[in-house]
Design a protein around this motif. Structure first.
Motif, PDB file in Angstrom:
ATOM      1  N   ALA A 239      -4.166  -6.417  -3.756  1.00 28.64           N
ATOM      2  CA  ALA A 239      -3.908  -4.930  -4.278  1.00 28.64           C
ATOM      3  C   ALA A 239      -4.199  -4.259  -3.128  1.00 28.64           C
ATOM      4  N   LEU A 240      -4.675  -4.248  -2.317  1.00 30.47           N
ATOM      5  CA  LEU A 240      -4.378  -2.421  -1.086  1.00 30.47           C
ATOM      6  C   LEU A 240      -2.905  -2.872  -0.717  1.00 30.47           C
ATOM      7  N   VAL A 241      -2.300  -4.164  -0.663  1.00 31.29           N
ATOM      8  CA  VAL A 241      -0.710  -4.457  -0.298  1.00 31.29           C
ATOM      9  C   VAL A 241      -0.003  -3.462  -1.383  1.00 31.29           C
ATOM     10  N   ILE A 242      -0.284  -3.881  -2.411  1.00 35.38           N
ATOM     11  CA  ILE A 242       0.291  -3.179  -3.594  1.00 35.38           C
ATOM     12  C   ILE A 242       0.089  -1.790  -3.999  1.00 35.38           C
ATOM     13  N   ASN A 243      -1.242  -0.772  -3.661  1.00 43.27           N
ATOM     14  CA  ASN A 243      -1.676   0.173  -3.620  1.00 43.27           C
ATOM     15  C   ASN A 243      -0.593   0.736  -2.863  1.00 43.27           C
ATOM     16  N   GLN A 244      -0.535   0.393  -1.648  1.00 45.43           N
ATOM     17  CA  GLN A 244      -0.123   0.171   0.046  1.00 45.43           C
ATOM     18  C   GLN A 244       1.573   0.885  -0.635  1.00 45.43           C
ATOM     19  N   GLN A 245       2.361   0.194  -1.341  1.00 49.05           N
ATOM     20  CA  GLN A 245       3.149  -0.141  -1.575  1.00 49.05           C
ATOM     21  C   GLN A 245       4.046   1.111  -2.691  1.00 49.05           C
ATOM     22  N   ARG A 246       2.463   1.445  -3.949  1.00 51.77           N
ATOM     23  CA  ARG A 246       3.225   1.727  -4.620  1.00 51.77           C
ATOM     24  C   ARG A 246       2.340   3.361  -4.579  1.00 51.77           C
ATOM     25  N   SER A 247       1.983   3.694  -3.324  1.00 53.06           N
ATOM     26  CA  SER A 247       1.859   5.100  -2.638  1.00 53.06           C
ATOM     27  C   SER A 247       3.503   5.169  -1.832  1.00 53.06           C
ATOM     28  N   ARG A 248       3.643   4.442  -1.082  1.00 56.46           N
ATOM     29  CA  ARG A 248       5.275   4.872  -0.597  1.00 56.46           C
ATOM     30  C   ARG A 248       6.511   4.819  -1.796  1.00 56.46           C
ATOM     31  N   SER A 249       6.584   4.164  -2.891  1.00 57.42           N
ATOM     32  CA  SER A 249       6.957   4.493  -3.117  1.00 57.42           C
ATOM     33  C   SER A 249       7.854   5.496  -4.848  1.00 57.42           C
ATOM     34  N   THR A 250       6.711   6.336  -4.914  1.00 56.08           N
ATOM     35  CA  THR A 250       6.268   7.213  -5.794  1.00 56.08           C
ATOM     36  C   THR A 250       6.620   8.488  -5.230  1.00 56.08           C
ATOM     37  N   SER A 251       6.141   9.098  -3.987  1.00 61.30           N
ATOM     38  CA  SER A 251       5.837  10.271  -2.965  1.00 61.30           C
ATOM     39  C   SER A 251       6.954  10.192  -3.007  1.00 61.30           C
ATOM     40  N   THR A 252       8.550   9.555  -2.988  1.00 60.35           N
ATOM     41  CA  THR A 252       9.409  10.583  -1.706  1.00 60.35           C
ATOM     42  C   THR A 252      10.061  10.301  -2.704  1.00 60.35           C
ATOM     43  N   TYR A 253      11.488  11.553  -3.055  1.00 62.37           N
ATOM     44  CA  TYR A 253      12.252  11.394  -4.039  1.00 62.37           C
ATOM     45  C   TYR A 253      12.930  13.018  -3.419  1.00 62.37           C
TER      46      TYR A 253
END
Length: 76
Positions: free
Chosen positions: A51-65
């Motif tokens: 859960a921590l790894v998936i949340n970390q990856q999710r926060s990286r992908s949504t903050s960069t645009y």
């Protein structure tokens, strides 16, 4: 599985491993409480880590645009 389910499994595993709660005789004959506790501990720890790894990856992908602006050529 989320962090909450991982914590619940971890707590249940610790309860069963330490023997804080005695299982009824009918359940104890069918299931080894210590083994079930260790399984809950391992699965709970894995659930928390995943859960921590998936949340970390999710926060990286949504903050960069990337925003691209194109200027129109001047009119003559």
């Amino acid at each position: 599985m989320g962090i909450g389910i991982g914590i619940v499994l971890l707590v249940l595993g610790l309860i069963l491993v330490t023997g804080a709660v005695d299982l009824p005789a009918s359940v104890d004959d069918a299931i080894a409480g210590d083994t079930l506790g260790w399984i809950f501990l391992i699965v709970g720890a894995l659930a928390i880590v995943l859960a921590l790894v998936i949340n970390q990856q999710r926060s990286r992908s949504t903050s960069t645009y990337v925003e691209e602006r194109r200027a129109d050529p001047p009119l003559r």
